[in-house]
Design a protein around this motif. Sequence first.
Motif, PDB file in Angstrom:
ATOM      1  N   GLY A 185       1.635   0.649  -8.190  1.00 46.31           N
ATOM      2  CA  GLY A 185       0.348   1.327  -8.082  1.00 46.31           C
ATOM      3  C   GLY A 185      -0.638   0.524  -7.258  1.00 46.31           C
ATOM      4  N   GLN A 186      -0.592  -0.808  -7.377  1.00 46.16           N
ATOM      5  CA  GLN A 186      -1.517  -1.651  -6.631  1.00 46.16           C
ATOM      6  C   GLN A 186      -1.216  -1.637  -5.132  1.00 46.16           C
ATOM      7  OE1 GLN A 186      -3.852  -1.855  -8.805  1.00 46.16           O
ATOM      8  NE2 GLN A 186      -4.181  -4.068  -8.842  1.00 46.16           N
ATOM      9  N   GLY A 187       0.061  -1.593  -4.776  1.00 51.40           N
ATOM     10  CA  GLY A 187       0.414  -1.579  -3.355  1.00 51.40           C
ATOM     11  C   GLY A 187      -0.130  -0.351  -2.654  1.00 51.40           C
ATOM     12  N   GLN A 188       0.077   0.816  -3.262  1.00 50.32           N
ATOM     13  CA  GLN A 188      -0.432   2.055  -2.665  1.00 50.32           C
ATOM     14  C   GLN A 188      -1.952   2.025  -2.575  1.00 50.32           C
ATOM     15  OE1 GLN A 188       1.363   4.147  -1.216  1.00 50.32           O
ATOM     16  NE2 GLN A 188       3.405   3.735  -2.012  1.00 50.32           N
ATOM     17  N   SER A 189      -2.587   1.497  -3.614  1.00 51.56           N
ATOM     18  CA  SER A 189      -4.045   1.470  -3.631  1.00 51.56           C
ATOM     19  C   SER A 189      -4.587   0.556  -2.539  1.00 51.56           C
ATOM     20  CB  SER A 189      -4.541   1.016  -5.009  1.00 51.56           C
ATOM     21  OG  SER A 189      -4.106   1.909  -6.010  1.00 51.56           O
ATOM     22  N   VAL A 190      -3.952  -0.594  -2.346  1.00 49.96           N
ATOM     23  CA  VAL A 190      -4.374  -1.513  -1.282  1.00 49.96           C
ATOM     24  C   VAL A 190      -4.181  -0.877   0.091  1.00 49.96           C
ATOM     25  CG1 VAL A 190      -3.820  -3.699  -0.144  1.00 49.96           C
ATOM     26  CG2 VAL A 190      -4.072  -3.620  -2.620  1.00 49.96           C
ATOM     27  N   LYS A 191      -3.089  -0.172   0.273  1.00 48.35           N
ATOM     28  CA  LYS A 191      -2.851   0.488   1.559  1.00 48.35           C
ATOM     29  C   LYS A 191      -3.935   1.524   1.842  1.00 48.35           C
ATOM     30  CE  LYS A 191      -0.991   2.095   5.309  1.00 48.35           C
ATOM     31  NZ  LYS A 191       0.273   2.841   5.353  1.00 48.35           N
ATOM     32  N   LEU A 192      -4.334   2.279   0.832  1.00 48.37           N
ATOM     33  CA  LEU A 192      -5.400   3.256   1.029  1.00 48.37           C
ATOM     34  C   LEU A 192      -6.699   2.563   1.413  1.00 48.37           C
ATOM     35  CD1 LEU A 192      -4.721   5.677  -1.969  1.00 48.37           C
ATOM     36  CD2 LEU A 192      -4.156   6.046   0.440  1.00 48.37           C
ATOM     37  N   LEU A 193      -6.947   1.412   0.831  1.00 41.24           N
ATOM     38  CA  LEU A 193      -8.144   0.632   1.140  1.00 41.24           C
ATOM     39  C   LEU A 193      -8.173   0.261   2.621  1.00 41.24           C
ATOM     40  CD1 LEU A 193      -9.261  -2.438  -0.989  1.00 41.24           C
ATOM     41  CD2 LEU A 193      -8.915  -2.683   1.446  1.00 41.24           C
ATOM     42  N   THR A 194      -7.051  -0.208   3.146  1.00 40.77           N
ATOM     43  CA  THR A 194      -7.004  -0.606   4.563  1.00 40.77           C
ATOM     44  C   THR A 194      -7.060   0.611   5.486  1.00 40.77           C
ATOM     45  OG1 THR A 194      -4.562  -0.676   4.625  1.00 40.77           O
ATOM     46  CG2 THR A 194      -5.707  -2.685   3.990  1.00 40.77           C
ATOM     47  N   ASN A 195      -6.429   1.711   5.062  1.00 35.49           N
ATOM     48  CA  ASN A 195      -6.495   2.928   5.874  1.00 35.49           C
ATOM     49  C   ASN A 195      -7.912   3.482   5.943  1.00 35.49           C
ATOM     50  OD1 ASN A 195      -3.820   2.846   6.475  1.00 35.49           O
ATOM     51  ND2 ASN A 195      -3.248   4.695   5.362  1.00 35.49           N
TER      52      ASN A 195
END
Length: 450
Positions: A185-195
């Motif tokens: 869950g954290q990986g996807q959330s971090v990716k959304l942050l950078t996007n």
Amino acid sequence: MKGILVSIVEAVSDAHFRNVERIGFIGTGSMGRPMIAKLLQAGYQVDVYDIDPAAARDVREKGARWHDAPRDAARNCEIVITCLPLPSDVFDNMTGEQGALAGMAPASVWIDTSTTDYHNTIEIARLAAAIGVDSLEAPVSNLSHMGVDFANVSFFVGGPPEAYVRCETVLQIMGAVSFHVGDIGQGQSVKLLTNLLFYTAAVASGHALCRSVRDGVPAQQAWRKFVASSANSVATEQFVPFLLDGSYDRSCTLEIAVKDMGLTVQLADELGVGLPIGRAVERRYSEAGRKFGRYDSHLRVVELAEVVFGVRLQVPGYRAPSKYGADPAHPPDQEFLTDPIGRIKPKREHVFPLDDVPLNDIQIRLLKSLVGEVTHVNRLILDEAFDLGRGMGLSDALIYDVITWSVGASAWSDSHAEQYANGQLVDLDSATAPPLTTVPHLICPYTEEL
């Protein structure tokens, strides 16, 4: 810089995955194919499946083995990797009688490199755990335009630390750097942050160019000004040229951008984060998604501003130096540069058939003002990204690292590394700036109340 869990390396048996030989790969699109090629070059046997057999032609010619179902591509593989466009695609390819889980053995690992809904990932991971399969989410961020083509990507990995250590060599073959950021869950959330940072910078810089062209400044002249200034970002430097050649960047579809921004707003809602600019950017992409086709290029969002300003950013005769632009026959990148932080990017020569023109005082002041506006938007959205990261429970240092090594990096984030790492979020231009009450004009060309 890297999220290597040194203490775990000693605890995990290195022999467990030292001799990984077979990797299953589900999804052979533009992002998946280069990763598969890197794995083949490293000597792995790669078994592949894609809903479109033609998409796998290139990797099959390089030695990948084709299978007619995800289950068959996953069978007898120590690691199975998915790289797919939408959450529903990941779920459909992993579950059911023909899904990859049906072919995976206990103690194998599923790695999802897609940008998807983390609820989706958690559910699949639950099903995987029931049969003894470990799960890692590892969404990809390009460190340059289509960096995946030459393994110039970062992975934001969520999941069991032991599984991360076991698979890190494979991740490093497919990319340049990886970070373990926490649980599934954290990986996807971090990716959304950078996007979020990238999409905002793309919209703001595209709108700034529209204003420049409306006032008589040639698009390529304004673009070079932005790149050489505090307004620069990965989006501005490496993606805006696809506005100038009229292709809007064929490497990514508008459907993906609409999906990503929708997931970002959903995450903000769950975390109770305001995200005013991010929500305005999401509305812009949603509007573009309604106006254009789902498979149109993602930068078509800027065409909304072109219509408002009555301009076209396309420079007659110019072709961006990339096969993803207006010239599909452009050869692959051969020369590369390393920036002061250590990030690699292609060395590209931009040849504009039109000469620069002398600018009057009004136009010079306009460009200076636009540089300030784009820089300010990049600063504001960086604050919102930190709000998201903190809402996830991430440290400021980790948030800064993943931003620096992502497609969301900007001149502002690079130049304020120490402040952000120490939690000193100071606006050097105005430490007492008033609360934001309207969306910046560079996000919406018309005034929008918050």
